[in-house]
Scaffold this motif. Structure first.
Motif: not given
Length: 283
Positions: A65-80
């Motif tokens: 979870d945390d690793f995927v969330a980090e990847e997507l935040r770096q691409r500009g997404w706010s993710i749950e």
């Protein structure tokens, strides 16, 4: 005395055969296609999304979870992210968990009937393949899982069967070891590394949905195409990923999610619920 021993031996043999037959029937049972009330796909607003990760032990314990969330935040997404993993589960059980009552252990019903989700990543097949349950059995249940997600407005994204140390997999009990050997001989021609066979079966099962952009198949090869050359990505059991391996897989999942979510964000509200996009997102 000889007669009694003979009868006991025959009875014991019959009992063992009965147990094997029951295990065989249970392991090769094909679930019925679930009938679910359809739900429209949620609109992607302001790059804010909800995503699920479901599957076996690879998805359990919020390992990704945390690793995927980090990847997507770096691409500009706010993710749950919500994750539901069941250690040891085969593809049929992962499907059953989606439909199970919420008070049942390992239920992932929230994924289908909780707050709307934009996409769900499905990680399954390691237990199917090391148990030699049959490529057709695996592909069938993963396809049903993808269809169940789609019916509830969730875009399914299936990680193809990972490359792992299948040659090192064993059963924890002698009975299971014998069953695995029999399943391997009957359904796989005694072939040990059946990963390519399972991958091909899954792609064939998903082919119509892939062509219409109704599901994405996430390529595992960028993580590793050869277990023996990537031992540092795995724990000593040769089946589960190390932290480094989870980070590499999360990078691949994050890239695929980013590509799909961008396509979903481009859809107008009146297009929600229709198929869109291409079959395999770029990594």
């Amino acid at each position: 005395m000889k007669s009694i021993l003979s009868r006991l031996l025959v009875g014991a043999l019959a009992l063992v055969l009965l147990v094997f037959a029951a295990l065989w029937a249970w392991s090769r049972h094909f679930a019925a296609s679930p009938e679910l009330p359809p739900r429209a796909a949620p609109v992607v607003l302001e790059r804010s999304v909800r995503v699920a990760i479901i599957g076996d032990s690879w998805a359990a314990g919020r390992k990704l979870d945390d690793f995927v969330a980090e990847e997507l935040r770096q691409r500009g997404w706010s993710i749950e992210i919500i994750s539901r993993g069941h250690p040891g589960a085969k593809s049929r059980t992962i499907l059953s968990n989606l439909l199970a009552p919420e008070d049942k252990l390992h239920s992932s019903r929230e994924v289908l009937f909780g707050r709307p989700l934009h996409a769900a990543v499905v990680i399954a097949g390691v237990n199917d393949s090391q148990g030699y349950i049959g490529a057709d059995h695996y592909a069938y249940h993963v396809a049903l899982t993808a269809e169940a997600l789609r019916q509830r407005g969730i875009h399914p994204m299936v990680v193809e069967l990972p490359e792992y140390g299948i040659e090192h997999a064993t059963s924890s009990d002698p009975l299971g070891q014998v069953r695995r050997r029999l399943m391997r001989r009957i359904y796989h021609g005694d072939r040990v590394d059946v990963i390519p066979m399972y991958r091909a079966a899954l792609e064939q099962a998903l082919a119509p949905r892939l062509a219409r952009g109704q599901v994405d198949l996430i390529d595992f090869d960028p993580v590793t195409a050869d277990f023996h050359r990537s031992r540092d990505l795995f724990l000593p059991d040769a089946i589960h990923l190390s932290e480094k391996g989870r980070r590499v897989l999360a990078r691949q999942i994050g890239a695929a999610l980013d590509a799909r979510l961008r396509r979903l964000a481009e859809r107008r509200p009146d297009q929600v619920g229709s198929a869109s996009g291409s079959s395999r997102p770029p990594a």
